[in-house]
Write an enzyme that holds these catalytic residues in place. Structure first.
Site: not given
Length: 147
Positions: A34, A73, A92
């Protein structure tokens, strides 16, 4: 960028350099993947706007049959050539995007992985339906996509 000190995972708050592109108050990252994606959004001149966990999609959990809230996200508005595209992006590890196998796993761990897998499938289906209605595209990115 601030990182959590007591966690074995890379977590923290990303502070964008290009604040005019970021929509929201804070960009929380819960993994190194991320964080890499946030850096990409912040530094890529083709990314016009982006946000972190500020699009909420309702979904029905297959575990309890109740409506829950899925905080996607990221969202990104990006210029691709002459076209402006809008994406909802889930990040992910690739192993979480496929059904878990029983090989070498304790029963409790396998049950947990199976539960997370079916919940994620419900979230992602709800996100795809949300995207059809709102003009976004839904992407799931893994370590194979983010370098």
């Amino acid at each position: 960028m601030k990182e959590g000190r007591n966690s074995k995972y890379r977590q923290g708050v990303f502070i964008p350099n290009n604040k005019e592109k970021f929509i929201g108050s804070k960009a929380f990252y819960r993994s190194g993947l991320e964080l890499k994606f946030m850096r990409f959004c912040d530094n890529n001149q083709n990314v016009l706007k982006w946000g972190s966990e500020n699009v909420i999609v309702p979904y029905v959990s297959p575990l309890d049959g109740r409506v829950h809230r899925y905080f996607v996200d990221n969202f990104v508005i990006i210029k691709e050539g002459a076209i402006i595209k809008k994406y909802l992006v889930e990040i992910k590890p690739s192993k979480q995007t496929i059904a878990p196998t029983t090989k070498y796993k304790k029963k409790e761990h396998l049950i947990y992985e199976q539960s997370m897998y079916v919940v994620n499938q419900a979230k992602w289906q709800a996100a795809r339906e949300f995207c059809k209605k709102t003009g976004f595209e839904f992407l799931i990115l893994t370590e194979k996509d983010i370098t």
